[in-house]
Design a protein around this motif. Sequence first.
Motif, PDB file in Angstrom:
ATOM      1  N   VAL A  46       0.864  -1.187   0.000  1.00 33.64           N
ATOM      2  CA  VAL A  46       0.000   0.000   0.000  1.00 33.64           C
ATOM      3  C   VAL A  46       0.893   1.226   0.000  1.00 33.64           C
ATOM      4  CG1 VAL A  46      -1.805   1.261   1.217  1.00 33.64           C
ATOM      5  CG2 VAL A  46      -1.803  -1.258   1.230  1.00 33.64           C
ATOM      6  N   CYS A  47       0.827   1.994  -1.067  1.00 34.54           N
ATOM      7  CA  CYS A  47       1.697   3.168  -1.234  1.00 34.54           C
ATOM      8  C   CYS A  47       0.906   4.444  -0.937  1.00 34.54           C
ATOM      9  CB  CYS A  47       2.245   3.228  -2.658  1.00 34.54           C
ATOM     10  SG  CYS A  47       3.302   1.840  -3.088  1.00 34.54           S
ATOM     11  N   ASP A  48       1.266   5.112   0.143  1.00 35.87           N
ATOM     12  CA  ASP A  48       0.667   6.406   0.477  1.00 35.87           C
ATOM     13  C   ASP A  48       1.493   7.479  -0.220  1.00 35.87           C
ATOM     14  OD1 ASP A  48      -0.206   8.797   1.583  1.00 35.87           O
ATOM     15  OD2 ASP A  48      -0.603   7.919   3.542  1.00 35.87           O
ATOM     16  N   GLU A  49       0.915   8.068  -1.267  1.00 28.98           N
ATOM     17  CA  GLU A  49       1.636   9.034  -2.106  1.00 28.98           C
ATOM     18  C   GLU A  49       1.073  10.448  -1.941  1.00 28.98           C
ATOM     19  OE1 GLU A  49       2.748   7.402  -6.056  1.00 28.98           O
ATOM     20  OE2 GLU A  49       1.596   5.625  -5.456  1.00 28.98           O
ATOM     21  N   THR A  50       0.629  10.734  -0.722  1.00 28.29           N
ATOM     22  CA  THR A  50       0.047  12.036  -0.416  1.00 28.29           C
ATOM     23  C   THR A  50       0.967  13.185  -0.810  1.00 28.29           C
ATOM     24  OG1 THR A  50      -1.298  11.174   1.393  1.00 28.29           O
ATOM     25  CG2 THR A  50      -0.727  13.510   1.494  1.00 28.29           C
ATOM     26  N   TYR A  51       2.290  12.999  -0.630  1.00 25.92           N
ATOM     27  CA  TYR A  51       3.252  14.087  -0.854  1.00 25.92           C
ATOM     28  C   TYR A  51       4.014  13.921  -2.165  1.00 25.92           C
ATOM     29  CZ  TYR A  51       2.182  14.954   4.046  1.00 25.92           C
ATOM     30  OH  TYR A  51       1.523  15.217   5.220  1.00 25.92           O
ATOM     31  N   GLU A  52       3.363  13.364  -3.172  1.00 23.89           N
ATOM     32  CA  GLU A  52       4.057  13.036  -4.416  1.00 23.89           C
ATOM     33  C   GLU A  52       4.730  14.233  -5.075  1.00 23.89           C
ATOM     34  OE1 GLU A  52       1.525  11.815  -7.664  1.00 23.89           O
ATOM     35  OE2 GLU A  52      -0.205  12.853  -6.835  1.00 23.89           O
ATOM     36  N   TYR A  53       4.185  15.437  -4.944  1.00 31.74           N
ATOM     37  CA  TYR A  53       4.768  16.617  -5.587  1.00 31.74           C
ATOM     38  C   TYR A  53       5.763  17.348  -4.696  1.00 31.74           C
ATOM     39  CZ  TYR A  53       0.904  16.108  -8.957  1.00 31.74           C
ATOM     40  OH  TYR A  53       0.016  15.642  -9.894  1.00 31.74           O
ATOM     41  N   PHE A  54       5.889  16.919  -3.441  1.00 28.03           N
ATOM     42  CA  PHE A  54       6.731  17.641  -2.486  1.00 28.03           C
ATOM     43  C   PHE A  54       8.162  17.108  -2.512  1.00 28.03           C
ATOM     44  CE2 PHE A  54       2.478  18.545  -1.120  1.00 28.03           C
ATOM     45  CZ  PHE A  54       2.526  19.796  -0.535  1.00 28.03           C
ATOM     46  N   ILE A  55       8.880  17.434  -3.571  1.00 31.50           N
ATOM     47  CA  ILE A  55      10.287  17.079  -3.746  1.00 31.50           C
ATOM     48  C   ILE A  55      11.047  18.381  -4.002  1.00 31.50           C
ATOM     49  CG2 ILE A  55      11.968  15.756  -5.062  1.00 31.50           C
ATOM     50  CD1 ILE A  55      10.053  13.875  -3.803  1.00 31.50           C
ATOM     51  N   TYR A  56      12.179  18.586  -3.304  1.00 30.86           N
ATOM     52  CA  TYR A  56      12.823  19.894  -3.337  1.00 30.86           C
ATOM     53  C   TYR A  56      14.168  19.923  -4.057  1.00 30.86           C
ATOM     54  CZ  TYR A  56       9.262  20.662   0.197  1.00 30.86           C
ATOM     55  OH  TYR A  56       8.062  20.733   0.850  1.00 30.86           O
ATOM     56  N   ASN A  57      15.016  18.926  -3.854  1.00 32.06           N
ATOM     57  CA  ASN A  57      16.354  18.939  -4.449  1.00 32.06           C
ATOM     58  C   ASN A  57      17.074  20.258  -4.178  1.00 32.06           C
ATOM     59  OD1 ASN A  57      16.625  16.324  -5.826  1.00 32.06           O
ATOM     60  ND2 ASN A  57      14.865  17.011  -7.021  1.00 32.06           N
ATOM     61  N   ASP A  58      17.012  20.710  -2.932  1.00 34.09           N
ATOM     62  CA  ASP A  58      17.616  21.998  -2.581  1.00 34.09           C
ATOM     63  C   ASP A  58      18.726  21.852  -1.544  1.00 34.09           C
ATOM     64  OD1 ASP A  58      16.052  21.242  -0.454  1.00 34.09           O
ATOM     65  OD2 ASP A  58      15.118  23.192  -0.145  1.00 34.09           O
ATOM     66  N   THR A  59      19.357  20.669  -1.486  1.00 36.95           N
ATOM     67  CA  THR A  59      20.469  20.481  -0.562  1.00 36.95           C
ATOM     68  C   THR A  59      21.540  21.516  -0.847  1.00 36.95           C
ATOM     69  OG1 THR A  59      20.024  18.111  -0.530  1.00 36.95           O
ATOM     70  CG2 THR A  59      22.160  18.832   0.323  1.00 36.95           C
ATOM     71  N   SER A  60      22.007  22.198   0.196  1.00 35.86           N
ATOM     72  CA  SER A  60      22.936  23.314   0.012  1.00 35.86           C
ATOM     73  C   SER A  60      24.273  22.843  -0.527  1.00 35.86           C
ATOM     74  CB  SER A  60      23.164  24.036   1.337  1.00 35.86           C
ATOM     75  OG  SER A  60      23.858  23.191   2.239  1.00 35.86           O
ATOM     76  N   VAL A  61      24.960  23.758  -1.234  1.00 36.01           N
ATOM     77  CA  VAL A  61      26.293  23.464  -1.767  1.00 36.01           C
ATOM     78  C   VAL A  61      27.251  23.137  -0.635  1.00 36.01           C
ATOM     79  CG1 VAL A  61      28.261  24.417  -3.015  1.00 36.01           C
ATOM     80  CG2 VAL A  61      25.937  24.913  -3.802  1.00 36.01           C
ATOM     81  N   GLU A  62      27.142  23.880   0.477  1.00 35.78           N
ATOM     82  CA  GLU A  62      28.014  23.643   1.618  1.00 35.78           C
ATOM     83  C   GLU A  62      27.833  22.220   2.144  1.00 35.78           C
ATOM     84  OE1 GLU A  62      27.246  27.895   1.102  1.00 35.78           O
ATOM     85  OE2 GLU A  62      25.942  26.159   1.351  1.00 35.78           O
ATOM     86  N   GLN A  63      26.579  21.783   2.209  1.00 43.52           N
ATOM     87  CA  GLN A  63      26.310  20.444   2.726  1.00 43.52           C
ATOM     88  C   GLN A  63      26.874  19.386   1.789  1.00 43.52           C
ATOM     89  OE1 GLN A  63      22.233  19.783   3.829  1.00 43.52           O
ATOM     90  NE2 GLN A  63      22.476  17.576   3.789  1.00 43.52           N
TER      91      GLN A  63
END
Length: 457
Positions: A225-242
């Motif tokens: 059972v796949c709960d995909e409530t947040y399917e559009y909530f992807i950011y790919n914003d990990t900082s350069v420093e990190q």
Amino acid sequence: MPMINKIGGIISEVNHSLQQQHNKDSSSDLVYSLCQGMVYFKPPEQALQTLLQHQLMNSCNTLGSEFGFIHNYCEHDFGRRVVREKVKEKLRHINKLEQVDVVLTSGANQGFVSVLLSLCDVGDSCLLFGPYYFNHYMALQMFGVKPVIFDCHECDGYQPGCGHCDDMSRFTEFFENLMKQQENQRNKLKMVVVTTPCNPTGAVYTQYQIDTISQLCAKYGVWMVCDETYEYFIYNDTSVEQQQQPNATSTKTCYHYTPQGDHIIHLYSFSKAFSIPGWRLGYIAYPSSNTELALHLNKIQDTVVISSPVVSQQLAFCILDMEDFGKPWAEEKISTLKHNRKAIWEAIHDLCQLEKMPEGAIYYWATFPNFLNQEHVTMEKEFQVIEWLIRKHKVAVLPGSCFGKPGGFRISYANVSHQVCEIAASRLKSALQELANGQFEKDDLDQYVKTFKNMKF
């Protein structure tokens, strides 16, 4: 859960008292809550205008209207055919899902309960990944289904794979041992629940991780059972420093992946991405070939809600009628959450010793600094810290025990504006610093802990 309601009661009590003491129009001194999982932005204006001006108004036309159905029972327990067909178009186009049928539900939570009742008998078991979503766990408790928890670790980014990679050997061994243990038992593992992007950790499972879980479920005849409530909530914003840190992991682009198969059921919601939680609308996508499952879902739907609210279905149709089923609108709004993500992350990651910013959902998961090196944390102590946060520092988060991890806490960074989030982040940082320095133990708790002072857990 009842304790969460008590936290809400404390917030209301403190804010009421502050409003009595100060200017009622002033909100700067109020408690800012980072508890509830919802977004700060408004629903799509285009969809609302279409519904309110052209459909709801015309539905009251005494001469008869094509929208008169809005006030009646739905034509089918699963929802209006035209809306379900629109949802299936979205599933084909966005999720690449074929050969599925749809049930429109009163939110994804009702969808989960319907699936649970359709698949499980009392005494069966269901696997959740910990920290888990508390409504899933409570539903299992309500209906006599045994929760089996596979703990995901912070060092793995709270993914089921080990070491921030796709090594699924730990989960595979856990799952196969569970299957062996249940070989001669009457009640079996009936379903595995995968929530990605994850509530409460924000983790996004990789395609390989999801496929591995799917293959194991298919091999042993277990529903996924796949709960995909947040399917559009992807950011790919990990900082350069990190990314440049010595222990940094791969910076490959993160994405949401939807698996396919006759053993898979998918849950979705309009509440988060389109900011309409009060309209209570979600949907189940299930294998169209499984007529027995359809009969169970129909029986439950007709008994519990008859159908989801027709007016909510019609708003969903208006949203899905937007460009590319509303996805570009949602992604543009979701991108504005990066400001809040950054503000909260900067406030917590050092004090809570967090290594990797999660890439999805609307949450951070952390451990209170005073609990970092403790193997056992009591719920009593944890809830006292929560109340201390509210009464002394005027900021609220949810305690980890609600998600199966006492000592931790969940932060929702999406439910407040940028300005409020910066203030809340500052307050939270000050509170965490005091916890790290042992100030909580030094304070007169009679001043700050009242509701949870002598409560039995």
